[in-house]
Design an enzyme around this catalytic site. Structure first.
Site, PDB file in Angstrom:
ATOM      1  N   SER A  96       5.878  13.070  -0.560  1.00 39.30           N
ATOM      2  CA  SER A  96       4.547  12.671  -0.499  1.00 39.30           C
ATOM      3  C   SER A  96       3.972  13.539   1.005  1.00 39.30           C
ATOM      4  CB  SER A  96       4.605  11.163   0.033  1.00 39.30           C
ATOM      5  OG  SER A  96       3.667  10.681   0.393  1.00 39.30           O
TER       6      SER A  96
ATOM      7  N   LYS B  52       3.032  13.656  -4.067  1.00 39.08           N
ATOM      8  CA  LYS B  52       2.061  12.708  -3.971  1.00 39.08           C
ATOM      9  C   LYS B  52       1.114  13.134  -2.952  1.00 39.08           C
ATOM     10  CE  LYS B  52       3.231   8.802  -2.152  1.00 39.08           C
ATOM     11  NZ  LYS B  52       4.010   7.448  -1.866  1.00 39.08           N
TER      12      LYS B  52
ATOM     13  N   LYS C   8      -1.779  11.725  -0.277  1.00 42.06           N
ATOM     14  CA  LYS C   8      -2.640  10.591   0.227  1.00 42.06           C
ATOM     15  C   LYS C   8      -4.133  10.914   0.051  1.00 42.06           C
ATOM     16  CE  LYS C   8       1.059   8.200   1.711  1.00 42.06           C
ATOM     17  NZ  LYS C   8       1.106   6.935   1.588  1.00 42.06           N
TER      18      LYS C   8
ATOM     19  N   ASP D  86      -2.178   8.436  -3.745  1.00 41.66           N
ATOM     20  CA  ASP D  86      -1.657   7.062  -3.063  1.00 41.66           C
ATOM     21  C   ASP D  86      -2.950   6.851  -2.023  1.00 41.66           C
ATOM     22  OD1 ASP D  86      -0.794   4.927  -1.984  1.00 41.66           O
ATOM     23  OD2 ASP D  86       0.819   5.906  -0.996  1.00 41.66           O
TER      24      ASP D  86
ATOM     25  N   GLU E 130      -2.002   5.391  -7.320  1.00 40.90           N
ATOM     26  CA  GLU E 130      -1.229   4.385  -6.566  1.00 40.90           C
ATOM     27  C   GLU E 130      -1.944   3.421  -5.603  1.00 40.90           C
ATOM     28  OE1 GLU E 130       2.854   4.040  -3.633  1.00 40.90           O
ATOM     29  OE2 GLU E 130       2.392   5.837  -4.545  1.00 40.90           O
TER      30      GLU E 130
ATOM     31  N   ASP F 200       1.927  -0.988  -5.277  1.00 43.39           N
ATOM     32  CA  ASP F 200       2.967  -0.999  -4.021  1.00 43.39           C
ATOM     33  C   ASP F 200       2.518  -2.027  -3.072  1.00 43.39           C
ATOM     34  OD1 ASP F 200       4.309  -0.261  -1.803  1.00 43.39           O
ATOM     35  OD2 ASP F 200       3.403   1.696  -1.396  1.00 43.39           O
TER      36      ASP F 200
ATOM     37  N   LYS G  25       9.851  -0.541  -3.203  1.00 46.70           N
ATOM     38  CA  LYS G  25      10.254  -0.385  -1.847  1.00 46.70           C
ATOM     39  C   LYS G  25      11.058  -1.452  -1.211  1.00 46.70           C
ATOM     40  CE  LYS G  25       6.552   2.734   0.087  1.00 46.70           C
ATOM     41  NZ  LYS G  25       5.083   2.732   0.019  1.00 46.70           N
TER      42      LYS G  25
ATOM     43  N   GLY H   3       9.181   5.266  -0.372  1.00 49.29           N
ATOM     44  CA  GLY H   3       9.970   5.374   0.966  1.00 49.29           C
ATOM     45  C   GLY H   3       8.927   5.097   1.951  1.00 49.29           C
TER      46      GLY H   3
END
Length: 371
Positions: A138, A164, A166, A191, A216, A241, A265, A293
């Site tokens: 990530s 991934k 952000k 995400d 996400e 999530d 998670k 995570g």
């Protein structure tokens, strides 16, 4: 064969570790992390470790390090001390509402203790079937697209098959376009950590052009209707999530068709016990899952690897190598990813030795409870 256990001591350690690379999300930036380690001791002297991987600030979830410490010290640990139990699910605290991060640390410690006393790997007692887990990484929001591309290049060269990114309102379409242009075959997903609103649906729909593995958590956790609307408009799977804290939340999202992928998670769902239930329900519904995570230290990271060995975890999970985040981790050996793959430990319990000296050197607070 089950054996009754009795917890005779419980300890909390607030540990602070610097991150190798500062991490920026849509809400905040962090250069170090404080997490709480939970240590449960059985009458036989066996130890089980868990990790409360809450953020220091209430941006990802309402809980913070301080709130988790209070709940664990005054409610969760007193409830398990002196109790006789034969399975970790016996210790699930239904009286305490919410506070899933705090619960996760205690629940995970109970699972690792149980595995330790049976001389079995944590993955085995959870029902895991995989011997290795494909890992993803990530990446946070960078100052420039060029710097983001440098970060992606490093992870691709390290062998990670999934990256991934952000995103936020002023950092989404163009960064994704640049990364996809540079890496047309990369397993890529984004995400948002719930930063978008219903007014942004059309903007997010533009991401459908980039063949992402998933988008996400674009909207606020409780806004399942807008998630369902976006999913009906695009081919890219929507992954939930923050929206899924309980299996009941998952049932609602399934009914609304608000997701096609689930991020499980351990921390968000309150431990390995509910995380395993969510895995089972998603598998029944045909929803692929992966393990997300919270930049866990080695204890929480090892638990995530064990969980990711369950058969429904068919997508790369956030179980990348310890060195991605920490110069030195709290377990030996550290979690290692070779060509983007992490081996599932075969030793009893966590399958790693916990480095007490390193914990002591980085501890900023501790408490011990006994019956």
């Amino acid at each position: 064969m089950s054996t009754d256990l009795k917890i005779v001591a419980a300890r909390l350690h607030r540990v602070r570790l610097p991150l190798v690379h500062a991490f920026q999300t849509s809400s905040h930036r962090k250069a170090f992390l404080d997490h709480i380690l939970v240590e449960l001791e059985d009458a036989s002297g066996a130890i089980g470790w868990g990790e409360i991987a809450s953020s220091s600030d209430p941006y990802y979830a309402p809980e913070t390090v301080e709130s988790c410490w209070h709940i664990a010290e005054h409610y969760l640990l007193p409830a398990v001390l002196g109790r006789v139990w034969s399975h970790p699910s016996d210790l699930v605290n239904m009286k305490v509402r919410g506070n899933n991060f705090a619960k996760a640390g205690v629940d995970t410690a109970a699972w690792t203790l149980w595995a330790e006393t049976q001389s079995l790997p944590l993955a085995t007692v959870l029902g895991g079937t995989r011997t290795e887990v494909v890992a993803g990484v990530s990446l946070g929001i960078e100052p420039t697209i060029d710097e983001l591309l440098q970060q992606v290049e490093q992870q691709v060269e390290a062998g990670y098959p999934r990256v991934k990114l952000k995103i936020t309102q002023d950092w989404d379409v163009e960064p994704v376009r640049a990364v996809r242009a540079a890496y047309p075959e990369l397993d890529l997903h984004v995400d948002a950590n719930g930063i978008y609103t219903a007014d942004d649906v059309e903007r997010l729909a533009k991401l459908d052009d980039f063949e992402l593995t998933m988008i996400e958590q674009p909207f606020a956790p409780k806004d399942l209707l807008t998630h369902a609307k976006l999913q009906s408009m695009i081919d890219t799977p929507v992954c939930l999530d923050e929206s899924i804290e309980t299996v009941d939340d998952l049932e609602t999202a399934l009914e609304l068709r608000a997701l096609q992928v689930l991020n499980i998670k351990v921390s968000r769902m309150g431990g390995l016990t509910p995380a395993r239930r969510a895995h089972d329900r998603a598998q029944q519904a045909g929803i692929p899952v992966w393990c997300g995570g919270m930049h866990e230290f080695g204890i929480g990271r090892a638990a995530n690897v064990a969980l990711s060995s369950l058969p429904g975890f068919t997508l790369p999970s956030d179980v990348s190598a310890s060195e991605k985040y920490y110069a030195r981790d709290l377990i030996e050996p550290a979690v290692v990813a070779a060509d983007g793959v992490v081996q599932v430990p075969t030793g009893p319990g966590l399958g790693h030795r916990v480095d007490r000296d390193l914990i002591a050197a980085n501890t900023v607070g501790t408490v011990q409870l006994a019956p």
